[in-house]
Design an enzyme around this catalytic site. Structure first.
Site, short mmCIF file in Angstrom:
data_model
loop_
_atom_site.label_atom_id
_atom_site.label_comp_id
_atom_site.label_asym_id
_atom_site.label_seq_id
_atom_site.Cartn_x
_atom_site.Cartn_y
_atom_site.Cartn_z
N ARG A 121 -154.29 -39.35 58.86
CA ARG A 121 -153.74 -38.44 58.26
C ARG A 121 -153.10 -37.98 58.87
O ARG A 121 -153.10 -37.05 59.92
CB ARG A 121 -155.04 -37.39 57.98
CG ARG A 121 -156.00 -38.27 57.10
CD ARG A 121 -157.01 -36.66 56.78
NE ARG A 121 -156.76 -36.91 55.21
CZ ARG A 121 -157.94 -36.27 54.43
NH1 ARG A 121 -158.94 -34.95 54.81
NH2 ARG A 121 -158.39 -35.71 53.69
N GLN A 126 -148.51 -39.41 54.16
CA GLN A 126 -149.67 -38.89 52.96
C GLN A 126 -148.90 -38.68 51.55
O GLN A 126 -150.11 -38.62 50.83
CB GLN A 126 -149.02 -37.28 52.67
CG GLN A 126 -148.98 -36.29 53.77
CD GLN A 126 -148.98 -34.71 54.27
OE1 GLN A 126 -147.73 -34.46 53.49
NE2 GLN A 126 -150.05 -34.34 54.48
N ASP A 129 -152.00 -41.80 50.73
CA ASP A 129 -153.44 -41.12 51.05
C ASP A 129 -154.30 -41.48 49.26
O ASP A 129 -154.15 -40.03 48.95
CB ASP A 129 -153.16 -40.06 51.45
CG ASP A 129 -154.92 -39.50 51.68
OD1 ASP A 129 -155.78 -39.94 51.89
OD2 ASP A 129 -154.69 -38.24 53.10
N SER A 132 -156.16 -38.53 48.74
CA SER A 132 -156.12 -37.08 48.39
C SER A 132 -155.62 -37.08 47.15
O SER A 132 -155.97 -35.91 46.53
CB SER A 132 -154.52 -36.68 49.36
OG SER A 132 -154.85 -36.35 50.28
N TYR A 229 -160.64 -33.18 59.25
CA TYR A 229 -161.77 -33.28 58.90
C TYR A 229 -162.49 -32.26 60.00
O TYR A 229 -162.51 -31.93 60.83
CB TYR A 229 -162.21 -34.43 58.83
CG TYR A 229 -161.18 -35.52 58.48
CD1 TYR A 229 -162.11 -35.89 56.89
CD2 TYR A 229 -161.24 -36.96 58.59
CE1 TYR A 229 -161.33 -36.23 56.15
CE2 TYR A 229 -160.03 -37.64 57.98
CZ TYR A 229 -160.62 -37.53 55.92
OH TYR A 229 -160.04 -38.64 55.70
P1 NAD Z 1 -162.98 -33.67 53.14
O1 NAD Z 1 -162.98 -34.25 51.50
O2 NAD Z 1 -163.18 -34.69 54.30
O3 NAD Z 1 -163.86 -32.13 53.25
C1 NAD Z 1 -163.49 -31.50 52.19
C2 NAD Z 1 -163.63 -29.74 53.47
O4 NAD Z 1 -165.43 -29.39 53.57
C3 NAD Z 1 -163.07 -29.30 53.58
O5 NAD Z 1 -162.82 -28.50 53.53
C4 NAD Z 1 -164.13 -29.27 54.96
O6 NAD Z 1 -164.02 -28.68 56.47
C5 NAD Z 1 -164.88 -28.55 54.37
N1 NAD Z 1 -166.90 -28.48 55.22
C6 NAD Z 1 -167.36 -29.36 55.93
N2 NAD Z 1 -168.05 -29.03 56.18
C7 NAD Z 1 -168.61 -28.06 55.60
C8 NAD Z 1 -169.45 -26.96 55.71
N3 NAD Z 1 -170.67 -26.83 56.26
N4 NAD Z 1 -169.43 -25.03 54.55
C9 NAD Z 1 -168.44 -25.14 54.40
N5 NAD Z 1 -167.42 -26.11 53.92
C10 NAD Z 1 -167.17 -27.44 54.99
O7 NAD Z 1 -161.49 -32.93 53.39
P2 NAD Z 1 -160.33 -33.52 53.07
O8 NAD Z 1 -160.02 -32.49 51.50
O9 NAD Z 1 -159.71 -34.78 52.72
O10 NAD Z 1 -158.90 -32.33 53.80
C11 NAD Z 1 -159.54 -31.77 54.92
C12 NAD Z 1 -157.97 -31.06 55.77
O11 NAD Z 1 -157.10 -32.64 55.77
C13 NAD Z 1 -157.38 -30.27 54.75
O12 NAD Z 1 -156.95 -29.42 55.62
C14 NAD Z 1 -156.16 -31.50 54.48
O13 NAD Z 1 -155.01 -30.52 54.56
C15 NAD Z 1 -155.94 -32.33 55.34
N6 NAD Z 1 -154.65 -33.62 55.21
C16 NAD Z 1 -154.34 -34.00 55.65
C17 NAD Z 1 -153.69 -35.31 55.11
C18 NAD Z 1 -152.35 -35.92 55.67
O14 NAD Z 1 -151.86 -35.23 56.79
N7 NAD Z 1 -151.67 -36.95 55.40
C19 NAD Z 1 -154.15 -36.37 54.03
C20 NAD Z 1 -154.68 -35.66 53.61
C21 NAD Z 1 -155.89 -34.05 53.85
#
Ligand code: NAD
Length: 378
Positions: A121, A126, A129, A132, A229
């Site tokens: 990430r 990006q 990915d 995403s 994460y």
């Molecule tokens: P994910 O699918 O792993 O999880 C979904 C969400 O669930 C996350 O926001 C996590 O914090 C939340 N979560 C976990 N346990 C929880 C709990 N007990 N209660 C409430 N919420 C809980 O996450 P994701 O959608 O893949 O993305 C996570 C982060 O990564 C985001 O900030 C996203 O912007 C970032 N991201 C960055 C890149 C990059 O820079 N290349 C790419 C994808 C995502």
């Protein structure tokens, strides 16, 4: 450089790892494309569309034989690509932790397996990915499915026959899918609130016009954590979160849960007693159903009714938007391979010390090379 595109065989799979657009783009780079007959059918891409874009159509054997790269959505049965040449790249969502045997077979066959779920990430990655791109669509579809199952309207309506109040939607887990769920529910006119364990999401929730509902008395995850994460929360946090949710959920019509912790079962966020406090006719969509579910009693791939509330165990929702999810997945693969394209050699060259390559490469030279897979590192 010959690039093969497989027709998916997993039950329920509708997506295709290439589209006419990416065939054209790869062709423009100097590659020859060979698409397995019928590969795009369930994503509304006919063989003729691929042919018009410059690809040859053939059987699996025709396309795999002599290919330098094989593109797929799900990792294929190793037997079915036994005719692949040594050193060929196999690129897709290979699910390495659950398909360890297949990965070993890819290694034994001399393939260089590249698992796109393990894309790091980082900003540079990006556009590559797949998690995403597919989660974004799943977040949208979760709300559309909730609206379809909900026996009331989403927006507030003032009619001659009286007023209908806006649906109240609560999104739990504000990652990629959760953010899109908030945006979609807002567009449909719902009153939206959302929660997460990562404090950075508070501002994102507000910027989408929704209300943040956060545990205040116990610290959540500050900053970006490991690669953005979440991790498992302390017992104290879980208890505070359960109390907060209990108070809030009784007032909600729709709940969308998306919470995931990489490499762990999904955290349990809603128990049966909390479901019982919701109004009959309410709908919960659990996007974490495939990872064990955030909601007690949720069944992956099924819709069950508990205490008058419909609980949808959403399984791989991106599949139900096959044309768009294929388009984005295919672009992720193109963006990855083209970023490493060496014009002189007319093929992608993947440097061993590159962070992206280290993340996604599972096998090379007949053995497993992924540190994450061989247990040397997380
Ligand atoms: P994910 O699918 O792993 O999880 C979904 C969400 O669930 C996350 O926001 C996590 O914090 C939340 N979560 C976990 N346990 C929880 C709990 N007990 N209660 C409430 N919420 C809980 O996450 P994701 O959608 O893949 O993305 C996570 C982060 O990564 C985001 O900030 C996203 O912007 C970032 N991201 C960055 C890149 C990059 O820079 N290349 C790419 C994808 C995502």
């Amino acid at each position: 450089m010959k690039i093969a595109v497989l027709k998916e065989t997993a039950p329920g799979e509708t997506r295709c790892a290439a589209t006419a657009e990416t065939v054209k783009k790869f062709t423009a780079l100097g590659a020859e494309l060979a698409v397995e007959s019928g590969a795009g059918e369930s994503a509304s891409i006919a063989d003729a569309d691929f042919e018009a874009a410059g690809a040859k159509i053939g059987s699996r054997q025709d396309v795999v034989e002599g290919a330098d790269a094989i593109l797929c959505i799900n990792g294929p049965d190793p037997q079915s690509i036994a005719c692949a040449k040594q050193g060929a790249l196999l690129v897709g969502a290979l699910d390495p932790l659950r398909r360890r045997d297949a990965v070993e077979a890819y290694a034994a066959a001399g393939l260089e397996a590249l698992s796109m779920e393990w894309m790091p990430r980082i900003t540079r990655a990006q556009s590559m990915d797949i998690l995403s791109s597919q989660s974004n669509l799943a977040g949208y579809k979760a709300v559309v499915d909730a609206a379809a199952a909900y026996g009331r309207a989403f927006p507030m309506m003032m009619t001659a026959a009286g007023t209908i109040s806006a649906a109240r939607v609560f999104v739990m887990g504000v990652g990629v899918a959760g953010l899109q769920a908030i945006a979609t529910a807002r567009r449909l006119g719902a009153q939206v609130s959302a929660t997460d364990v990562r404090s950075a999401t508070k501002e994102q929730i507000q910027s989408l016009g929704a209300k943040p509902i956060f545990v205040e008395q116990v610290a959540g995850i500050e900053g970006e954590g490991s690669g953005g994460y979440a991790t498992e929360m302390s017992e104290e946090y879980q208890k505070a979160q359960a109390e907060l949710v209990s108070g809030h959920i009784a007032k909600q019509d729709i709940v969308i849960t998306t919470a995931l912790i990489p490499g762990r079962p999904a955290p349990r966020l809603i128990g049966d007693a909390q479901i019982a406090t919701m109004r009959p006719g309410g709908v919960i969509v659990d996007l974490a159903a495939d990872a064990g579910g955030n909601v007690e009693g949720c069944v992956a791939g099924e819709s069950v009714v508990k205490h008058g509330v419909t609980i949808i165990g959403a399984s791989n929702l991106a599949r139900s938007l096959a044309a768009d999810s294929s388009a984005l997945f295919a672009r992720n693969l193109f963006n990855f391979l083209s970023a490493f394209w060496d014009k002189d050699q007319n093929r992608p060259v993947l440097p061993d010390d590159d962070e992206i390559v280290k993340g996604v490469r599972l096998t090379q030279g007949g053995r497993i090379v992924s540190e994450r897979l061989s247990g040397e590192a997380k």
